[in-house]
Design an enzyme around this catalytic site. Structure first.
Site, PDB file in Angstrom:
ATOM      1  N   ASP A 140      12.201  -7.288 -20.105  1.00  0.00           N
ATOM      2  CA  ASP A 140      13.502  -7.044 -20.729  1.00  0.00           C
ATOM      3  C   ASP A 140      14.265  -5.862 -20.119  1.00  0.00           C
ATOM      4  O   ASP A 140      14.300  -4.795 -20.726  1.00  0.00           O
ATOM      5  CB  ASP A 140      13.304  -6.802 -22.229  1.00  0.00           C
ATOM      6  CG  ASP A 140      14.592  -6.922 -23.007  1.00  0.00           C
ATOM      7  OD1 ASP A 140      15.631  -7.168 -22.385  1.00  0.00           O
ATOM      8  OD2 ASP A 140      14.551  -6.771 -24.236  1.00  0.00           O
ATOM      9  N   ARG A 170       3.748 -11.137 -23.493  1.00  0.00           N
ATOM     10  CA  ARG A 170       5.171 -11.475 -23.601  1.00  0.00           C
ATOM     11  C   ARG A 170       5.768 -11.840 -22.246  1.00  0.00           C
ATOM     12  O   ARG A 170       6.645 -12.695 -22.154  1.00  0.00           O
ATOM     13  CB  ARG A 170       5.920 -10.287 -24.216  1.00  0.00           C
ATOM     14  CG  ARG A 170       7.409 -10.391 -24.096  1.00  0.00           C
ATOM     15  CD  ARG A 170       8.116  -9.323 -24.899  1.00  0.00           C
ATOM     16  NE  ARG A 170       9.526  -9.276 -24.539  1.00  0.00           N
ATOM     17  CZ  ARG A 170      10.390  -8.406 -25.024  1.00  0.00           C
ATOM     18  NH1 ARG A 170       9.987  -7.501 -25.912  1.00  0.00           N
ATOM     19  NH2 ARG A 170      11.647  -8.412 -24.649  1.00  0.00           N
ATOM     20  N   GLU A 207      14.239 -14.407 -30.510  1.00  0.00           N
ATOM     21  CA  GLU A 207      14.509 -13.313 -31.453  1.00  0.00           C
ATOM     22  C   GLU A 207      15.204 -13.814 -32.719  1.00  0.00           C
ATOM     23  O   GLU A 207      16.182 -13.242 -33.176  1.00  0.00           O
ATOM     24  CB  GLU A 207      15.337 -12.215 -30.770  1.00  0.00           C
ATOM     25  CG  GLU A 207      14.604 -11.579 -29.596  1.00  0.00           C
ATOM     26  CD  GLU A 207      15.334 -10.390 -28.965  1.00  0.00           C
ATOM     27  OE1 GLU A 207      16.568 -10.371 -28.996  1.00  0.00           O
ATOM     28  OE2 GLU A 207      14.645  -9.504 -28.450  1.00  0.00           O
ATOM     29  N   GLU A 216      20.587 -12.900 -14.877  1.00  0.00           N
ATOM     30  CA  GLU A 216      21.258 -12.035 -15.853  1.00  0.00           C
ATOM     31  C   GLU A 216      20.803 -10.601 -15.634  1.00  0.00           C
ATOM     32  O   GLU A 216      19.602 -10.315 -15.644  1.00  0.00           O
ATOM     33  CB  GLU A 216      20.908 -12.498 -17.280  1.00  0.00           C
ATOM     34  CG  GLU A 216      21.529 -11.634 -18.370  1.00  0.00           C
ATOM     35  CD  GLU A 216      21.260 -12.181 -19.787  1.00  0.00           C
ATOM     36  OE1 GLU A 216      21.237 -13.411 -19.971  1.00  0.00           O
ATOM     37  OE2 GLU A 216      21.069 -11.357 -20.693  1.00  0.00           O
ATOM     38  N   ARG A 230      24.315  -2.956 -28.166  1.00  0.00           N
ATOM     39  CA  ARG A 230      23.923  -2.208 -26.962  1.00  0.00           C
ATOM     40  C   ARG A 230      25.141  -1.688 -26.202  1.00  0.00           C
ATOM     41  O   ARG A 230      25.113  -1.552 -24.969  1.00  0.00           O
ATOM     42  CB  ARG A 230      23.045  -3.046 -26.038  1.00  0.00           C
ATOM     43  CG  ARG A 230      21.890  -3.744 -26.732  1.00  0.00           C
ATOM     44  CD  ARG A 230      21.029  -2.805 -27.514  1.00  0.00           C
ATOM     45  NE  ARG A 230      19.949  -3.528 -28.208  1.00  0.00           N
ATOM     46  CZ  ARG A 230      19.075  -2.923 -29.019  1.00  0.00           C
ATOM     47  NH1 ARG A 230      19.169  -1.623 -29.262  1.00  0.00           N
ATOM     48  NH2 ARG A 230      18.136  -3.611 -29.613  1.00  0.00           N
ATOM     49  N   GLU A 272      21.092   0.067 -21.838  1.00  0.00           N
ATOM     50  CA  GLU A 272      20.271   0.070 -23.048  1.00  0.00           C
ATOM     51  C   GLU A 272      18.951   0.811 -22.850  1.00  0.00           C
ATOM     52  O   GLU A 272      18.511   1.557 -23.714  1.00  0.00           O
ATOM     53  CB  GLU A 272      19.985  -1.390 -23.464  1.00  0.00           C
ATOM     54  CG  GLU A 272      19.011  -1.505 -24.614  1.00  0.00           C
ATOM     55  CD  GLU A 272      18.662  -2.951 -24.959  1.00  0.00           C
ATOM     56  OE1 GLU A 272      19.196  -3.876 -24.303  1.00  0.00           O
ATOM     57  OE2 GLU A 272      17.854  -3.141 -25.892  1.00  0.00           O
TER      58      GLU A 272
HETATM   59  C1  BDP Z   1      17.270  -7.063 -25.779  1.00  0.00           C
HETATM   60  C2  BDP Z   1      18.228  -6.317 -26.630  1.00  0.00           C
HETATM   61  C3  BDP Z   1      18.815  -7.155 -27.739  1.00  0.00           C
HETATM   62  C4  BDP Z   1      19.364  -8.439 -27.144  1.00  0.00           C
HETATM   63  C5  BDP Z   1      18.288  -9.141 -26.360  1.00  0.00           C
HETATM   64  C6  BDP Z   1      18.822 -10.358 -25.629  1.00  0.00           C
HETATM   65  O1  BDP Z   1      17.540  -5.212 -27.191  1.00  0.00           O
HETATM   66  O2  BDP Z   1      19.821  -6.388 -28.364  1.00  0.00           O
HETATM   67  O3  BDP Z   1      19.855  -9.269 -28.154  1.00  0.00           O
HETATM   68  O4  BDP Z   1      17.806  -8.294 -25.368  1.00  0.00           O
HETATM   69  O5  BDP Z   1      19.009 -10.258 -24.432  1.00  0.00           O
HETATM   70  O6  BDP Z   1      17.052  -6.294 -24.649  1.00  0.00           O
HETATM   71  O7  BDP Z   1      19.021 -11.397 -26.238  1.00  0.00           O
END
Ligand code: BDP
Length: 710
Positions: A372, A343, A299, A394, A176, A400
């Site tokens: 997000d 989510r 993730e 955070e 990003r 992004e």
């Molecule tokens: C998302 C991003 C991804 C990050 C994730 C995170 O697309 O690249 O790894 O957050 O914060 O927004 O872990």
């Protein structure tokens, strides 16, 4: 002859944004003359590395701004001297008997006093780093043209950890990242310490940032090997004089990958021993190492749940390893699972029951919103829900979801909006800022992290205006109650010029820019309509991602009858994760602020909005407004031609043209798509999309920065 004249009139080197806001160019002669009286002499020690860099910065800054470098002296012999230090480092300062309580270790006071019969400005901290922060504040006053003759300032950070998170890989790529490659030259470290690391530290120290996580949260274990730890230690050496500590993103399964163990179960004694030994090894190399940041069971990353353990079990094992050395663990709450009906609810569901189960040196690092980093989200319900746990915020500085490098979007209003949101957990005034500064629940371990937008581009951040987002993050981490407008003004003056004819319109443009982006991307509470994976451009139709909760259609839920995600009590009931006085209005379609309407409600296309118009009308109107606002931004910028250097002027102008083109694309693609679902005609007076829906759907992008590179 003509050529010679032209050359001599231009600045020594072309402006490329490298200096950031520490751009110490000469002030206007009259102004410089006034300031020179208060900067005739510099009395400052050089017994420590921090004193030395403070001295260098003041000489460089004042010398540049005032076109006259103050003379260095061991003692005050002239009117207008600047005396810098701590009560312990300077007998002159000790003699002044200043009240430095309340400044803590990092705060400062700046005061106009009389020393040895001379009017003097003193800049004082309880530590060298505090005095360094004061020196930067003093330079900021001069640079922004504030009076400096009757000063009585004192300031100290409200948050303890003010940290940049670099999503940098060891191969130089930045997840990003839209500003080039990683600035860490891992290959040449530790032997080659790029001078840029020092400039990075200067910039951060100038806004009070005191920590940096050097690698991506999607971490490999390799950074924890001794070879890489040497490299991290070299960075720590460069940053130390500036009061900045390094942190590492730790891969939870590292005991297996580099430790040769069969398990990473946090309750396994061997695993616990491994982490303790690793921490001991790190602290031998880096005595002031900050600690670990961890993305676990999120993730696809490994984590304690792989062994049937909780986040608390995982965090505590790492926390116990660094605790003897004074380190912390920043454990992320960014988790979501495809089995949850919503989510937005997952983080609260997973973490709230663990309140009170974490060690004292663990902070939970929570994104500002529940999904997000979207252009607009409500605040995360975790803020206020875990009173026994230090909650750290955070934010995403890198854009992004907000137009990458090129769109001019000042994030100050977004940050301010979440910080000033009222959680109502302890009655009115229980703002998110008071949750994270610890005052609401009596925490002293506090912090804020920003995902950095820094890369190898000469201008560091991919565009000149993106630098403002780094700047505002640092200033708000220092004091989350500052106004984003005041910060923008400071930044504009430091970065460009004090000329009022420039400052006012440009600050106004910045302040409106975030709402413009919300309007042309995701108005009225819509979210996550971006292209799959790379997040470039609009793709509200997209259902290609493997997981439902990665698909735009999951978030807007548009159908023939209406649009929006029903998070009320009759829907996913996400509203009840908020305190009752917040949940009630969010649960009620009539009381929900319209800017979050479709976040919380699924409403009919013909729903009557407060304006008296239908939702469909308002949706089209907002999308159109966003594009119009960008057109106005371009017009504002056109009028700024000539006030600043042509290099930066032209790049901003070119990027604004890209922004207008992409804003139009966003509007048209979204209207075309939603119209195909609603089946409604375009309200009168609005231009139809420039292309067909099929055209927008056919657009595919390879090699998108920050994503497709790996
Ligand atoms: C998302 C991003 C991804 C990050 C994730 C995170 O697309 O690249 O790894 O957050 O914060 O927004 O872990």
């Amino acid at each position: 002859m003509m050529l010679v004249i032209a050359l001599s009139a231009s600045p020594a080197h072309a402006e490329d944004g490298y200096d950031l806001w520490l751009r110490y160019r000469p002030l206007r002669t009259e102004q410089a003359a006034v300031f020179q009286h208060h900067a005739s002499q510099l009395v400052i020690g050089s017994a420590t590395p921090t004193q030395t860099v403070t001295r260098q910065e003041l000489l460089r800054g004042l010398g540049g701004l005032l076109s006259q470098t103050p003379t260095l002296s061991d003692t005050v012999t002239r009117d207008g001297a600047i005396l810098v230090g701590t009560p312990t480092s300077s007998p002159l300062i000790q003699h002044l008997q200043l009240d430095t309580q309340g400044l803590g270790n990092e705060g400062y006071l700046i005061r106009s006093v009389v020393v040895e019969g001379h009017p003097v400005t003193v800049i004082v901290g309880n530590s060298d780093v505090g005095a360094l922060h004061g020196a930067f504040q003093f330079l900021r006053l001069v640079q922004t043209g504030q009076p400096i003759d009757h000063l009585d300032l004192h300031d100290a950070p409200r948050l303890k950890l003010r940290v940049l998170d670099h999503w940098d890989y060891l191969n130089g790529q930045v997840e990003r990242g839209y500003a080039g490659a990683s600035i860490w030259d891992w290959w040449k470290l530790p032997d080659w310490r790029d001078p840029r690391y020092t400039d990075y530290a200067r910039a951060n120290a100038s806004i009070g940032i005191n920590g940096t996580v050097v690698n991506n949260v999607n971490a490999g274990a390799e950074i924890l090997t001794s070879r890489y730890l040497q490299k991290v230690a070299a960075l720590a050496d460069v940053f130390r004089p500036y009061g900045i500590r390094v942190y590492i993103s730790a891969r939870f399964s590292a005991p297996i990958e580099i430790g040769g163990l069969k398990t990473a179960d946090p309750l396994d004694p061997q695993v616990q021993r491994w982490w303790r030994a690793k921490a001991d090894e790190i602290y031998k190399l880096i005595p002031d190492f900050g600690g670990f940041l961890v993305k676990a069971n999120s993730e696809g990353q490994p984590g304690p749940q792989d062994y049937g353990r909780t986040h608390a079990d995982g965090a505590n094992t790492l926390a116990d390893a660094v605790a003897p050395h004074g380190g912390v663990v920043m454990w992320r709450t960014f988790v979501y699972s495809p089995t949850n009906e919503d989510r937005a609810k997952q983080a609260y569901d997973e973490f709230k029951p663990l309140d009170g189960h974490f060690r004292a040196n663990v902070l939970l690092q929570t994104k500002n919103g529940p999904v997000d980093f979207q252009p607009r989200e409500p605040f995360s319900p975790l803020f206020g829900a875990m009173p026994k746990t230090p909650m750290m915020m955070e934010l995403e500085i890198t854009k992004e979801y907000l137009g990458f490098a090129t769109h001019l979007v000042y994030l100050g209003p977004l940050f301010e909006e979440v910080l000033s949101s009222d959680t109502m957990t302890h009655g009115k005034g229980s703002t998110v800022a008071r949750v994270i500064d610890g005052s609401l629940d009596g925490h002293t371990l506090t912090g804020m992290a920003g995902v950095a937008n820094i890369g190898t581009d000469r201008n560091w951040s991919g565009s000149d205006f993106n630098q403002a987002n780094w700047y505002v993050f640092g200033r708000l981490a220092w004091n989350p109650t500052l106004s984003s407008r005041a910060i923008a003004e400071e930044w504009v003056r430091m970065t460009f010029t004090n000329n009022e004819a420039f400052v006012k319109p440009v600050v106004d443009m910045m302040m409106g820019s975030r709402e413009a982006a919300v309007d042309y991307m995701t108005p009225l509470g819509l979210h996550h309509l971006m292209g799959p994976g790379h997040h470039y451009g609009p793709a509200p139709w997209d259902a290609s991602e493997a997981r439902a909760d990665w698909r735009p259609v999951y978030y807007h839920r548009a159908d023939r009858d209406g649009i929006g995600f029903d998070r009320t009590r009759t829907g996913s009931d996400a509203v009840d994760q908020y305190a009752p006085p917040v949940a009630a209005p969010f649960n009620d379609v009539k009381q929900t602020p319209e800017q979050l309407l479709l976040w919380f409600h699924h409403v009919p296309w013909n729903y009557r909005m407060r304006s008296g118009q239908t939702l469909w009308y308002e949706l089209v109107a907002h999308y159109t407004q966003g594009v119009d606002d960008v057109k106005k931004m371009r017009e504002t910028w056109r009028q700024m031609d000539g006030y600043i250097d042509p290099e930066r002027y032209q790049q901003v102008a070119a990027f604004l043209a890209i922004q207008e083109k992409e804003a139009q694309w966003w509007r048209d693609a979204c209207i075309a798509y939603f119209q195909s679902i609603s089946g409604l005609p375009l309200p009168p007076g609005f231009a139809p999309p420039q292309h067909s829906l099929q055209y927008y759907e056919s657009l595919k992008f390879d090699n998108v920065p920050g994503y497709s590179a790996w």
